[in-house]
Design an enzyme around this catalytic site. Structure first.
Site, PDB file in Angstrom:
ATOM      1  N   GLY A  17      -0.196 -35.916 -16.008  1.00 60.40           N
ATOM      2  CA  GLY A  17      -0.919 -35.433 -17.303  1.00 60.40           C
ATOM      3  C   GLY A  17       0.520 -34.436 -17.921  1.00 60.40           C
ATOM      4  N   GLN A  18      -0.254 -33.787 -19.224  1.00 62.52           N
ATOM      5  CA  GLN A  18       1.346 -33.243 -19.923  1.00 62.52           C
ATOM      6  C   GLN A  18       1.177 -31.254 -19.207  1.00 62.52           C
ATOM      7  OE1 GLN A  18       0.566 -31.937 -23.630  1.00 62.52           O
ATOM      8  NE2 GLN A  18      -1.541 -31.666 -23.548  1.00 62.52           N
ATOM      9  N   ASP A  40      -7.459 -40.211  -6.392  1.00 57.63           N
ATOM     10  CA  ASP A  40      -8.647 -39.791  -7.147  1.00 57.63           C
ATOM     11  C   ASP A  40     -10.080 -38.970  -6.547  1.00 57.63           C
ATOM     12  OD1 ASP A  40     -11.315 -40.521  -8.272  1.00 57.63           O
ATOM     13  OD2 ASP A  40     -11.269 -42.620  -7.508  1.00 57.63           O
ATOM     14  N   ALA A  62      -8.671 -34.157 -15.839  1.00 53.50           N
ATOM     15  CA  ALA A  62     -10.049 -34.279 -16.712  1.00 53.50           C
ATOM     16  C   ALA A  62      -9.722 -35.529 -17.305  1.00 53.50           C
ATOM     17  CB  ALA A  62     -10.191 -32.767 -17.377  1.00 53.50           C
ATOM     18  N   THR A  64      -9.998 -36.349 -21.289  1.00 51.76           N
ATOM     19  CA  THR A  64      -9.947 -35.619 -22.033  1.00 51.76           C
ATOM     20  C   THR A  64      -9.908 -36.563 -23.288  1.00 51.76           C
ATOM     21  OG1 THR A  64      -7.969 -35.384 -22.133  1.00 51.76           O
ATOM     22  CG2 THR A  64      -8.561 -33.726 -20.745  1.00 51.76           C
ATOM     23  N   ASP A 104     -12.189 -24.918 -24.445  1.00 54.14           N
ATOM     24  CA  ASP A 104     -12.544 -24.490 -25.626  1.00 54.14           C
ATOM     25  C   ASP A 104     -13.957 -24.677 -25.998  1.00 54.14           C
ATOM     26  OD1 ASP A 104     -10.683 -25.424 -26.631  1.00 54.14           O
ATOM     27  OD2 ASP A 104     -11.328 -25.007 -28.915  1.00 54.14           O
ATOM     28  N   TYR A 127     -17.421 -34.535 -24.217  1.00 54.77           N
ATOM     29  CA  TYR A 127     -16.946 -34.082 -23.845  1.00 54.77           C
ATOM     30  C   TYR A 127     -17.182 -31.858 -23.288  1.00 54.77           C
ATOM     31  CZ  TYR A 127     -11.865 -31.275 -23.038  1.00 54.77           C
ATOM     32  OH  TYR A 127     -10.688 -30.875 -22.180  1.00 54.77           O
ATOM     33  N   LYS A 131     -17.686 -31.051 -19.646  1.00 55.33           N
ATOM     34  CA  LYS A 131     -16.543 -29.894 -19.228  1.00 55.33           C
ATOM     35  C   LYS A 131     -17.681 -28.674 -18.357  1.00 55.33           C
ATOM     36  CE  LYS A 131     -12.660 -29.397 -18.708  1.00 55.33           C
ATOM     37  NZ  LYS A 131     -11.823 -29.942 -17.808  1.00 55.33           N
ATOM     38  N   TRP A 152      -6.194 -26.607 -27.140  1.00 55.61           N
ATOM     39  CA  TRP A 152      -5.403 -27.243 -28.285  1.00 55.61           C
ATOM     40  C   TRP A 152      -4.397 -27.211 -27.564  1.00 55.61           C
ATOM     41  CZ3 TRP A 152      -5.216 -25.166 -33.738  1.00 55.61           C
ATOM     42  CH2 TRP A 152      -6.895 -25.409 -34.247  1.00 55.61           C
TER      43      TRP A 152
END
Length: 294
Positions: A17-18, A40, A62, A64, A104, A127, A131, A152
């Protein structure tokens, strides 16, 4: 303060992921990254094989997909609750430490001042609820863990918000963006550096910290700044309200995260969001120049 990575080995989950990619890239070879194909986090045997001894785990894995979670609750619970719990339990078994990335969205979004870690939670989406449940599962299984909430997150590449705005700048004369949702834009590279720094003292940190870009902005503000950052006319970005773009999962109207807990723990604050955006756009331009294309 000079950011330093911990001496212990680092295991990064969600490394495809990013954020996970950025953590691995900035670890100076100290981190081993696992994408979902290699690890996993919802499978006990997979977790056991990856976490074998004294290390620091940075959990970036996660579910997302905020809107999809509203109807695919099982998938969200699996990745956001079951997986983090298994990671924390395994860390407790072998003496490893854990930094768990959260969001957040655990807050209701009706505040008027930046959220502190001690402020009451009240998620309004699947979500956010999963979380929050994941945070609690981690801390119950491994009291020495630290939850790091952020918001963000973007890199300016791929399909994130900033990258999408830049694509639309090329494709459309004008773009309409909501102006009544305010948060903390966070450059993934800055957050990754912060997580690596925090990993060095994770066993001594508070149970919950907030780490996000400095200041606050609406999505409209961020879009205009992205246009201006590439030399486009920011007036081409037009404001609208959230009511004009209803989504399956309601977005928080206000979810700015206070940096005080992070700074108070002796950690380097993340850059103000405008400075970070400039850095992200410069990195994007550099990559585009090296590989061709805009």
């Amino acid at each position: 303060m000079t950011r330093t990575a911990p001496a212990r080995p680092i295991v990064v989950t969600g490394a495809a992921g990013q954020l996970g990619r950025q953590v691995v890239a900035r670890s100076s070879g100290a981190a081993v990254g696992y994408g979902s194909r290699e690890l996993d986090i919802t499978d006990p045997s997979s977790v056991e094989a990856a976490i074998t001894g004294d290390c620091v785990v940075i959990n970036c894995a996660a579910h997302t997909a905020v809107d999809a979670a509203e109807t695919d609750v099982d998938a969200a619970e699996n990745l956001n609750v079951r997986g983090p719990r298994l990671l924390a339990e395994r860390c407790a078994e072998v003496g490893a430490q854990l930094l768990h990335v959260s969001t957040d969205y655990v807050f209701p979004g009706d505040a008027r001042t930046p959220y502190e870690p001690s402020d009451p939670t009240g998620p309004r989406t699947v979500y956010g609820r999963t979380k929050l449940a994941g945070e609690r599962a981690v801390l119950a299984a491994l009291p020495g863990a630290t939850v790091v909430r952020t918001a963000w997150v973007y890199t300016g590449t791929g399909t994130d918000f900033v990258a999408t705005m830049l694509r639309l700048e090329r494709e459309r004369d004008t773009v309409t963006v909501v102006s009544d949702q305010v948060g903390s834009p966070t450059y993934a590279a800055d957050l990754a550096a912060g997580l690596l720094e925090a990993a060095g003292t994770v066993g001594t940190l508070p149970s919950v910290l907030h780490a996000a870009g400095g200041g606050s902005a609406s999505w409209f503000d961020l879009a205009r700044a992205a246009f201006a950052g590439v030399g486009a006319d920011p007036e081409r970005v037009q404001p609208c309200s959230s009511d004009d773009f209803p989504r399956p999962a309601p977005r928080p109207a206000y979810s700015v995260l206070s940096p005080q807990s992070w700074i108070g723990s002796g950690l380097t604050p993340l850059r103000p969001w405008r400075a970070a955006l400039d850095a992200a756009l410069a990195a994007r331009a550099d990559e585009s120049g090296r590989f061709g294309g805009r």
